[in-house]
Design a protein around this motif. Structure first.
Motif, PDB file in Angstrom:
ATOM      1  N   ARG A 166       1.127   9.689  -1.789  1.00  0.00           N
ATOM      2  CA  ARG A 166       2.180   8.663  -1.704  1.00  0.00           C
ATOM      3  C   ARG A 166       3.178   8.892  -2.838  1.00  0.00           C
ATOM      4  O   ARG A 166       3.545   7.978  -3.567  1.00  0.00           O
ATOM      5  N   THR A 212       6.312   6.768  -3.843  1.00  0.00           N
ATOM      6  CA  THR A 212       6.225   5.432  -4.444  1.00  0.00           C
ATOM      7  C   THR A 212       6.779   5.391  -5.861  1.00  0.00           C
ATOM      8  O   THR A 212       7.098   4.308  -6.367  1.00  0.00           O
ATOM      9  N   GLU A 235       0.807  -1.217   0.000  1.00  0.00           N
ATOM     10  CA  GLU A 235       0.000   0.000   0.000  1.00  0.00           C
ATOM     11  C   GLU A 235       0.839   1.264   0.000  1.00  0.00           C
ATOM     12  O   GLU A 235       0.465   2.264  -0.618  1.00  0.00           O
ATOM     13  N   TYR A 236       1.989   1.228   0.680  1.00  0.00           N
ATOM     14  CA  TYR A 236       2.748   2.460   0.869  1.00  0.00           C
ATOM     15  C   TYR A 236       4.111   2.498   0.165  1.00  0.00           C
ATOM     16  O   TYR A 236       4.785   3.531   0.193  1.00  0.00           O
TER      17      TYR A 236
END
Length: 290
Positions: A65, A68, A51-52
């Motif tokens: 984010r 990423t 997810e992160y």
């Protein structure tokens, strides 16, 4: 010496492509340990890393984010995925460094991954077949293929000796990869294939620009310190030793002798491997690398 110290020494003396392999494997190992502990304690799977650290296709998620676009390049969840990428990075990296510098390797890796990530995001927000799909991107392959195409564009007729059986020109090898990426778009891992093509395109463009005298990745050279252990060039006050023997100070003699010892140790590593070093030699090399 401890295992950790041995690993530090090996990292310091490793060429740049092997340093990136160290980092990728290290991150994979850390994630694997956390995933295993979480599963044993909860009987469920940990999604924190995906997810992160993985790159999402959703623009609103990316806004919060943004890191990423970098972290996905070092993220692997499956052993075979990691192994395939690291083997490719090892061999393609060796070829690449025949024609390019360490700084340029770092630039190609990061810029290839960033450009591939942008292609991935655009694709899932533009192409009708992908607009309503949810996906994440992870793995070093786009960066690896940026490095491959960079080397291929510079020296397309470089010959690969595959398995010691037959020779294949680098441009043929790279072309087969590109064709396979295109062929797999409607069949499997569509976002991944598009990202691969993004890395390929960046590698080609970067080398063409270098040939024209334009280094489009110059701003990423600061990352060389992180992976190559380059020390900062801060100004220091130096007090000269005025006592000289044969025109050299005691400090200059000491520096010369230390460098000779390092050269002898590195030569021993190249011939017999790191494990052939004695404990004292390993400690000396580790201290010299600080």
């Amino acid at each position: 010496m401890s295992l950790l110290t041995d690993l530090k020494v090996k990292y310091k003396i490793a060429p740049i492509h092997e340093k990136f392999i160290f980092v990728n494997i290290g991150i994979f190992a850390i994630i694997a340990v956390f995933n295993a502990i979480f599963f044993l304690g909860t009987k469920s799977h940990l999604t924190l890393f995906s997810e992160y650290l993985a790159l999402p296709e959703n623009l609103s998620k990316i806004l919060f984010r943004f890191w990423t676009i970098i972290t996905y390049n070092f993220l692997h969840f499956g052993f075979w995925h990691l192994l395939g990428n690291m083997i490719a990075l090892y061999y393609f990296g060796r070829i690449f460094l025949t024609f390019f510098s360490v700084k340029q390797f770092i630039n190609y890796y990061f810029l290839g991954g960033i450009f591939a990530g942008i292609i991935f995001i655009i694709s899932y927000n533009v192409f009708p077949a992908l607009i309503n799909e949810n996906a994440i991107l992870f793995g070093a392959s786009a960066s690896v293929f940026s490095i491959l195409l960079g080397a291929t564009t510079r020296s397309p007729n470089y010959e690969l000796n595959l398995f010691g059986v037959f020779k294949l020109k680098l441009w043929v090898f790279a072309t087969l990869y590109v064709i396979s990426f295109i062929a797999l778009i409607p069949l499997a891992n569509t976002g991944g294939q598009l990202a691969h093509l993004g890395g390929v395109l960046l590698g080609y463009i970067y080398t063409k620009q270098l040939d024209k005298g334009n280094d489009i990745g110059k701003g990423f050279e600061r990352l060389t310190r992180l992976f190559n252990g380059t020390k900062s060039n801060n100004l220091k006050t130096v007090y000269k030793d005025k006592s000289k023997v044969g025109g050299y100070t005691k400090g200059e003699f000491s520096e010369f002798n230390n460098q000779k010892k390092i050269d002898v140790i590195l030569d021993k590593i190249s011939k017999s491997g790191y494990e052939s070093l004695s404990t004292k030699e390993k400690e000396f090399l580790f201290k010299a690398g600080k």
